[in-house]
Design an enzyme around this catalytic site. Structure first.
Site, PDB file in Angstrom:
ATOM      1  N   ASN A 112       0.837  -1.205   0.000  1.00  0.00           N
ATOM      2  CA  ASN A 112       0.000   0.000   0.000  1.00  0.00           C
ATOM      3  C   ASN A 112       0.864   1.244   0.000  1.00  0.00           C
ATOM      4  O   ASN A 112       1.974   1.252   0.532  1.00  0.00           O
ATOM      5  CB  ASN A 112      -0.965  -0.017   1.199  1.00  0.00           C
ATOM      6  CG  ASN A 112      -0.388   0.651   2.431  1.00  0.00           C
ATOM      7  OD1 ASN A 112      -0.450   1.879   2.586  1.00  0.00           O
ATOM      8  ND2 ASN A 112       0.239  -0.148   3.307  1.00  0.00           N
ATOM      9  N   PHE A 116      -1.711   7.789   4.804  1.00  0.00           N
ATOM     10  CA  PHE A 116      -2.502   8.303   5.941  1.00  0.00           C
ATOM     11  C   PHE A 116      -3.771   9.058   5.547  1.00  0.00           C
ATOM     12  O   PHE A 116      -4.010  10.192   6.023  1.00  0.00           O
ATOM     13  CB  PHE A 116      -1.683   9.261   6.830  1.00  0.00           C
ATOM     14  CG  PHE A 116      -0.471   8.701   7.505  1.00  0.00           C
ATOM     15  CD1 PHE A 116      -0.328   7.347   7.752  1.00  0.00           C
ATOM     16  CD2 PHE A 116       0.538   9.561   7.935  1.00  0.00           C
ATOM     17  CE1 PHE A 116       0.800   6.854   8.398  1.00  0.00           C
ATOM     18  CE2 PHE A 116       1.667   9.082   8.581  1.00  0.00           C
ATOM     19  CZ  PHE A 116       1.794   7.723   8.799  1.00  0.00           C
ATOM     20  N   SER A 183       5.914   5.110   8.546  1.00  0.00           N
ATOM     21  CA  SER A 183       5.248   4.773   7.288  1.00  0.00           C
ATOM     22  C   SER A 183       6.160   5.154   6.131  1.00  0.00           C
ATOM     23  O   SER A 183       6.759   6.231   6.131  1.00  0.00           O
ATOM     24  CB  SER A 183       3.934   5.540   7.158  1.00  0.00           C
ATOM     25  OG  SER A 183       3.486   5.454   5.821  1.00  0.00           O
ATOM     26  N   ASN A 185       5.066   5.888   3.291  1.00  0.00           N
ATOM     27  CA  ASN A 185       4.217   6.556   2.300  1.00  0.00           C
ATOM     28  C   ASN A 185       3.985   8.039   2.544  1.00  0.00           C
ATOM     29  O   ASN A 185       3.165   8.664   1.888  1.00  0.00           O
ATOM     30  CB  ASN A 185       2.871   5.832   2.216  1.00  0.00           C
ATOM     31  CG  ASN A 185       3.064   4.366   1.859  1.00  0.00           C
ATOM     32  OD1 ASN A 185       3.850   4.061   0.965  1.00  0.00           O
ATOM     33  ND2 ASN A 185       2.389   3.479   2.568  1.00  0.00           N
ATOM     34  N   THR A 186       4.669   8.596   3.540  1.00  0.00           N
ATOM     35  CA  THR A 186       4.659  10.046   3.750  1.00  0.00           C
ATOM     36  C   THR A 186       6.098  10.493   3.575  1.00  0.00           C
ATOM     37  O   THR A 186       6.996   9.976   4.247  1.00  0.00           O
ATOM     38  CB  THR A 186       4.143  10.397   5.159  1.00  0.00           C
ATOM     39  OG1 THR A 186       2.770  10.006   5.250  1.00  0.00           O
ATOM     40  CG2 THR A 186       4.249  11.887   5.451  1.00  0.00           C
ATOM     41  N   LYS A 218       6.252   3.611  16.940  1.00  0.00           N
ATOM     42  CA  LYS A 218       6.197   2.548  15.913  1.00  0.00           C
ATOM     43  C   LYS A 218       7.346   2.716  14.943  1.00  0.00           C
ATOM     44  O   LYS A 218       7.510   3.782  14.339  1.00  0.00           O
ATOM     45  CB  LYS A 218       4.856   2.588  15.171  1.00  0.00           C
ATOM     46  CG  LYS A 218       4.729   1.416  14.187  1.00  0.00           C
ATOM     47  CD  LYS A 218       3.299   1.169  13.760  1.00  0.00           C
ATOM     48  CE  LYS A 218       3.204  -0.009  12.801  1.00  0.00           C
ATOM     49  NZ  LYS A 218       1.838  -0.299  12.384  1.00  0.00           N
ATOM     50  N   ASN A 247       6.455  -1.543  11.173  1.00  0.00           N
ATOM     51  CA  ASN A 247       5.595  -1.056  10.104  1.00  0.00           C
ATOM     52  C   ASN A 247       5.869  -1.868   8.832  1.00  0.00           C
ATOM     53  O   ASN A 247       6.638  -2.831   8.870  1.00  0.00           O
ATOM     54  CB  ASN A 247       5.881   0.440   9.874  1.00  0.00           C
ATOM     55  CG  ASN A 247       4.627   1.204   9.487  1.00  0.00           C
ATOM     56  OD1 ASN A 247       3.893   0.755   8.598  1.00  0.00           O
ATOM     57  ND2 ASN A 247       4.372   2.320  10.122  1.00  0.00           N
TER      58      ASN A 247
HETATM   59  C1  LIG Z   1      -3.416  -1.100   3.763  1.00  0.00           C
HETATM   60  C2  LIG Z   1      -2.553  -0.857   4.954  1.00  0.00           C
HETATM   61  C3  LIG Z   1      -2.607   0.377   5.610  1.00  0.00           C
HETATM   62  C4  LIG Z   1      -1.805   0.611   6.726  1.00  0.00           C
HETATM   63  N1  LIG Z   1      -1.904   1.816   7.370  1.00  0.00           N
HETATM   64  C5  LIG Z   1      -1.192   2.016   8.508  1.00  0.00           C
HETATM   65  C6  LIG Z   1      -1.357   3.201   9.260  1.00  0.00           C
HETATM   66  O1  LIG Z   1      -2.146   4.088   8.936  1.00  0.00           O
HETATM   67  N2  LIG Z   1      -0.621   3.329  10.389  1.00  0.00           N
HETATM   68  C7  LIG Z   1       0.255   2.372  10.824  1.00  0.00           C
HETATM   69  O2  LIG Z   1       0.878   2.545  11.867  1.00  0.00           O
HETATM   70  N3  LIG Z   1       0.419   1.230  10.129  1.00  0.00           N
HETATM   71  C8  LIG Z   1      -0.283   1.027   8.995  1.00  0.00           C
HETATM   72  N4  LIG Z   1      -0.126  -0.144   8.315  1.00  0.00           N
HETATM   73  C9  LIG Z   1       0.884  -1.125   8.769  1.00  0.00           C
HETATM   74  C10 LIG Z   1       0.289  -2.181   9.708  1.00  0.00           C
HETATM   75  O3  LIG Z   1      -0.180  -1.600  10.897  1.00  0.00           O
HETATM   76  C11 LIG Z   1       1.353  -3.242  10.054  1.00  0.00           C
HETATM   77  O4  LIG Z   1       2.419  -2.609  10.743  1.00  0.00           O
HETATM   78  C12 LIG Z   1       1.914  -3.937   8.842  1.00  0.00           C
HETATM   79  O5  LIG Z   1       0.917  -4.144   7.862  1.00  0.00           O
HETATM   80  C13 LIG Z   1       2.536  -5.288   9.180  1.00  0.00           C
HETATM   81  O6  LIG Z   1       1.577  -6.168   9.737  1.00  0.00           O
HETATM   82  P1  LIG Z   1       0.816  -7.314   8.870  1.00  0.00           P
HETATM   83  O7  LIG Z   1       1.892  -8.074   8.126  1.00  0.00           O
HETATM   84  O8  LIG Z   1       0.093  -8.149   9.874  1.00  0.00           O
HETATM   85  O9  LIG Z   1      -0.079  -6.605   7.940  1.00  0.00           O
HETATM   86  C14 LIG Z   1      -0.913  -0.399   7.190  1.00  0.00           C
HETATM   87  C15 LIG Z   1      -0.878  -1.626   6.531  1.00  0.00           C
HETATM   88  C16 LIG Z   1      -1.677  -1.879   5.438  1.00  0.00           C
HETATM   89  C17 LIG Z   1      -1.613  -3.225   4.775  1.00  0.00           C
END
Ligand SMILES: Cc1cc2nc3c(=O)[nH]c(=O)nc-3n(C[C@H](O)[C@H](O)[C@H](O)COP(=O)(O)O)c2cc1C
Length: 369
Positions: A112, A116, A183, A185-186, A218, A247
């Site tokens: 992704n 945010f 993140s 993405n910022t 984080k 993350n």
């Molecule tokens: C679509 C998407 C959006 C995410 N948005 C955020 C976010 O806004 N803030 C954040 O701290 N992590 C965000 N994450 C990261 C997740 O919280 C997590 O750290 C990461 O996906 C790894 O865990 P997983 O393998 O179980 O998905 C996002 C992940 C995905 C897939």
């Protein structure tokens, strides 16, 4: 049963469908009670106490799934032991241009670059209050805060003010607050993981943290050893409770998805199983660096009870997941919690050891304060 249908939809449409499907459990008390009865997974054998909070299970929904706190109560009813909403920013902002969300089914992964999107910290936290606050969620509620896109990361005082504004709202409603500096993405957000920048930010927020609520940072999986050790030292020395690790990653190692497909998707954060080994390593290093009293939430690629055990053996007190909620469906938290409870019954001494360690850590961190 629904997965083939949902996966036939574009990712955003599937997410909207999933959010809509959770509406009755969010809005209607009797439906929520019914869902809770079906999905209930709390069991004293797997409960965790850390940061002065009681977690009925160690498995939480990770930041980013419920960015605007629209479904916190429904997620708790589905059996998550805690819910992290957000990431919210001080300024409401739209998502990055689409396409910005991709499935990699061969890897059970996602990429992704949403950036945010959220309605803004004030509005999201007002929604939490209007729905009865953290108490109505029924499990510990975290709010994740990030930097508004419009604020230049180089402008230190503006960055501090921007986080502080979100923090004030989050602090009012959350049981604990997660500061997201990781993140991909910022633009340049991850520069805030540098030791000096991280210390300035965390000190600034800690000074406003009254009455005191737990505060976690984080972190990214893509820091090198020196960068990781630097930010962990800041957490160890600061008035901060611990870390959420990790993350999403910008790395693209060892994927089953063909290289040309991955290349075509382009930039963004990769989540799911390909992240798991690195997230485990970061958690291990974090536990070594932070000692026994800080809290660590391990996140990255968790799909099974064995993955939860591995994270906890590496030093995590709690875990979170996001991507396996998409691939496994709404009852993944229930399934994992029940497996953990069954494991605890089979190995009561092992579970007791974990519980005692956690309690020791909780007690000593309370005493330290
Ligand atoms: C679509 C998407 C959006 C995410 N948005 C955020 C976010 O806004 N803030 C954040 O701290 N992590 C965000 N994450 C990261 C997740 O919280 C997590 O750290 C990461 O996906 C790894 O865990 P997983 O393998 O179980 O998905 C996002 C992940 C995905 C897939």
């Amino acid at each position: 049963m629904l997965r083939p249908l949902l996966f036939a939809l574009p990712p955003h449409a599937a997410h909207a469908f999933g959010t809509a499907a959770l509406w009755p459990a969010e809005a209607l008390g009797p439906v929520r009670a019914l869902v809770r009865a079906v999905a209930s997974s709390s069991n004293p054998a797997i409960a965790v106490r850390t940061m002065g909070l009681d977690f009925p299970t160690p498995i939480g929904i990770a930041g980013g799934f419920d960015k605007n706190a629209l479904r916190a109560r429904a997620l708790a009813a589905l059996g998550f032991g805690f819910v992290e909403v957000g990431t919210v920013t001080a300024l409401a902002q739209a998502e990055n241009p689409r396409p910005n969300l991709f499935r990699l089914p061969n890897d059970r992964a996602l990429v992704n670059r949403l950036g945010f999107p959220n309605e803004g910290a004030a509005r999201v936290c007002a929604r939490i209050e209007a729905r009865g606050g953290a108490r109505a969620v029924g499990v510990p509620l975290a709010v994740s805060i990030g930097k508004s896109r419009a604020v230049d990361v180089e402008d230190t005082s503006a960055v501090l003010a921007d986080y502080a504004e979100s923090f004030a709202h989050a602090h009012r409603v959350a049981d604990f607050v997660v500061v997201n500096v990781s993140s991909p993405n910022t633009k340049n957000l991850r520069a805030l993981q540098g030791a000096d920048a991280a210390r300035a930010l965390l000190d600034h927020l800690a000074a406003k943290n009254a009455p005191r609520k737990p505060l976690l940072l984080k972190i990214a999986p893509d820091l090198d050893d020196a960068g990781l050790d630097g930010v962990l030292r800041v957490v160890r020395e600061g008035d901060v409770d611990g870390v959420v690790a990790t993350n999403t990653t910008i790395a693209r190692h060892d994927l089953a998805t063909p290289g040309d497909v991955v290349e075509k998707i382009g930039a963004g954060g990769l989540s799911g199983p390909p992240l798991r080994a690195r997230a485990l390593d970061v958690v291990k290093r974090a536990r070594e660096a932070l000692g026994p009293t800080k809290t660590i939430i391990g996140v990255g690629g968790i799909e099974t009870a064995d993955h939860v055990h591995a994270m906890r053996d590496a030093g995590a007190d709690l875990v979170q997941l996001y991507t396996s909620f998409i691939y496994e469906g709404p009852f993944v938290a229930r399934t994992l919690a029940r497996e953990l409870a069954a494991d605890a019954r089979r190995e009561p001494s092992g579970q007791k050891r974990v519980a005692e360690q956690t309690n020791d850590r909780g007690l000593s961190s309370v005493l330290e304060r």
